[in-house]
Design an enzyme around this catalytic site. Structure first.
Site, PDB file in Angstrom:
ATOM      1  CB  VAL B  15      -1.047  -0.051   1.314  1.00 13.74           C
ATOM      2  CG1 VAL B  15      -1.921   1.291   1.118  1.00 13.74           C
ATOM      3  CG2 VAL B  15      -1.932  -1.089   1.034  1.00 13.74           C
ATOM      4  CE  LYS B 107      -8.124  -3.768   6.934  1.00 13.32           C
ATOM      5  NZ  LYS B 107      -8.046  -4.464   5.934  1.00 13.32           N
ATOM      6  CD  GLU B 192      -2.364 -11.968   3.793  1.00 16.09           C
ATOM      7  OE1 GLU B 192      -1.002 -12.234   3.924  1.00 16.09           O
ATOM      8  OE2 GLU B 192      -2.721 -10.933   3.333  1.00 16.09           O
ATOM      9  CE  LYS B 207     -11.834  -4.883   5.677  1.00  6.61           C
ATOM     10  NZ  LYS B 207     -11.832  -6.138   4.661  1.00  6.61           N
TER      11      LYS B 207
END
Lengths: 430, 430
Positions: B15, B107, B192, B207
């Site tokens: 990111v 998050k 993952e 979330k």
């Protein structure tokens, strides 16, 4: 807490009443969310005495909407009159010149006068906001201007008119003709008594012009929207499209092309994988493709009292909280005239339907022309027409430029056994 | 134009690199949209020498992320490290205390420490923004906080984890088992190596806790999310649900109920009319119902470099342009502890599947128990199991409270010919 935000509302029709009701019902949470109270200090509408089921007794009543802009007790003007000239326009100009922020649900005003008004707002250091003007309750202006702010916008495609989407959906689902469904939509309140504004694509074109300006930093230009409505879409075409695996939707599409900005409203065939294929009925939906974010889709009610009022409130609360943005996302002085692509400078797949007399050789004649003109056919089917002597030949082409397609179709039309002008409709793939 | 906005980025993983690339590629349009240039003046990551394909030579390199918060040449700290304690938390506290705005994609940090951090931000007059923390590239935080700002939120329901949605979609479409699809998702990079965080519902719960706090003005409370993952969902249940007309999705749901705020992540059956039914594959989607706006749905990529970077950029540009909001939509000091409903304080329809020995009377025994316990059955079907001696009896109930359902199922489990603990899954209707 900050001082109260004093707003004047011009127009107390469905949306205006919705805004007042929302401010009444949710006043406590709204004040917390924007850090200040919002009060309606001035109103204007046609009839003072009409019972609207709202309490506006504390607000100053003006016969003339423009007077709201001259009231020192108004910080922010909310225009819910409609139309791109006359009262709405005059009110906007007066508000901006008097240093008041201006909120509207008026797509015609923004689509036709938006560039000039954005400049005026900038000169006077105030804000124009119009979330309710595009796709009703869906926060698409915010998503595009702010949510996708870091992206170059690659394309936008939207179901921007609920009336048309309702009609096309109902025609397909109930297998009834346009006129019958239109009448039904009028009875249900989904279509106006004069439906031209919707079914001719004008309403969608207003909304598209606004989205194009935001996405491509060009002065909003409604006149450069190439508009085709849905009145030419027959139940037969909807059925034939269905047999090929497509739905017909009225879309507003803008994107940058090699020959300029493509900006058009038109009915087209989309397959089940297209991001907007799932939006049926009166809903609106907008598909935005950004260079980093990829594809996002926003769906919801494009009209109605509550939904439109919600969008107006979003703008009011933003301004109350001090959240502002440029009218078309960059300073008006930086918006630059750009070339718009000609509508026919288009390349894509096409749906083709030809009504013919069922004679030996007619299909061969048609396919010969397509072949000679360089139109490659992906699929071709045949369907008996109502009269036993006639059939409809229909199918989909591979990618071809529109001028070639039109030329081929003109030749087909001249064949002896071809009975009408063939129908061609663009196919849009994601 | 305003002064440049100087940002420090902690974490240069997928990111972080995406954010730098986006700032490079779209620097001109970003500067126009927020009225100022954005420059990266400081960075921190694990390895200084790694070639990331970005030019960060002008930025000060820090071994210790927290040092970014102490750099006077940084106005805004962007945290892309992850985790709710350690470096990310320390950096956040230091940034806020030093009067710097703070943006994160984290998050866990917001879901677990958000309330405390919101208070700290408020004390120091700075802003925390976290669009990227929920549903990746979909601007859902903005849509909820600002787009729907005038609404009382009636419910939120979301497909908040792309890995789970991919697995459930692929199980249904390819009729293969959970383990096989999970392996495939890992190979494709959708899951993952340690998938627990996703498939156990923890990621979605982070979330959801954030969305609940925004919607219901309560301190974010991850511990009060009732979480069930998808590991218990078998291919057989997906097939049986399909025969009844439903898909199985992992949803995060919050709404106000008579017994408190319902806040849960759980797999459930939804029919084709449910607003999220159309979202398949790795996409996320969120359905928000407001008292005025009605139903809006936002769909898009919930993860990935470009999508997540786009959300981070949205926050950066907002702050650059001076657009701010309270961390959880109202002042932290106004967030009030509210009662959360018990997970079993639930009423709704249920899917039920019972694996039995195919003996005369077994169905009658089951339906007797359901009848005696007051569980009304909408449909009941039977499916041969792999062994010829066994069958699966499955169906859907009418509305019933969960405690009654659990009691009835416990009795069914004790029947002689019932082979396993029966499966019950909630059915969610719009």
């Amino acid at each position: 807490m900050l001082d109260k935000l004093k707003i004047g509302i011009a127009g107390l029709g469905t949306v205006g009443v919705g805004v007042v009701k929302m401010l009444e019902k949710n006043s406590v949470l709204i004040a917390k969310r924007c850090g200040r109270e919002i009060v309606v200090t001035a109103v204007s509408a046609r009839s003072k005495d009409k019972d609207r089921g709202i309490d506006i007794s504390d607000a100053t009543w003006y016969e003339n909407a423009t007077d709201i802009a001259n009231d020192d007790n108004v910080d922010l003007v909310v225009e819910l009159i409609g139309g791109h000239e006359g009262a709405a326009y005059d009110l906007c100009v007066a508000a901006l010149k008097n240093g008041k922020d201006f909120i509207t649900a008026n797509k015609a005003l923004i689509a036709r006068r938006g560039y000039e008004l954005a400049q005026l707002a900038e000169e006077n250091g105030v804000t124009i906001a119009y979330e309710a003007a595009v796709a009703g309750g869906i926060p698409v202006i915010k998503a595009l201007k702010e949510g996708a702010a870091g992206n170059e916008i690659l394309q936008i495609s939207g179901i921007l008119n609920g009336t048309c989407n309702y009609i096309l959906t109902a025609m397909k689902e109930t297998e009834r003709d346009f006129d019958v469904i239109l009448k039904e939509a009028q009875d249900l309140g989904y279509a106006e008594a004069d439906p031209a504004f919707d079914v001719d694509g004008i309403d969608a074109a207003h909304k598209l012009a606004i989205l194009t300006s935001i996405a491509y930093a060009t002065p909003v230009n409604f006149d450069k929207v190439d508009v085709t409505g849905i009145t030419g879409i027959s139940l037969l075409d909807i059925k034939c499209a269905g047999e090929l695996g497509y739905k017909i939707k009225l879309l507003g599409v803008c994107k940058k092309t090699e020959t300029g900005i493509f900006q058009a409203v038109y009915p087209c065939l989309i397959d089940a994988a297209y991001p907007l294929a799932k939006t049926d009925g009166v809903n609106n939906a907008i598909f935005i493709e950004g260079d980093f974010v990829g594809n996002i889709v926003l769906e919801g009610p494009g009209a109605g009292q509550g939904a439109t009022a919600s969008a107006v409130l979003s703008d009011i609360i933003d301004i109350a909280a001090g959240r502002k943005s440029y009218t078309f996302n960059i300073p008006a002085s930086d918006l630059t005239e750009q070339k718009f692509a000609n509508a026919n400078d288009y390349e894509g797949e096409y749906y083709l339907r030809i009504n013919v007399l069922d004679r030996p050789g007619v299909l061969a004649d048609i396919t010969d022309i397509l072949k000679n003109e360089g139109v490659s056919v992906e699929s071709i089917l045949q369907k008996p027409a109502k009269s036993s002597e006639k059939v409809d030949i229909f199918g989909a082409t591979h990618k071809i430029d529109e001028k070639t397609m039109i030329k081929a179709v003109a030749k087909i039309e001249k064949l002896d056994n071809v009975l009408n002008k063939p129908t061609i409709i663009r196919i849009l793939k994601s």
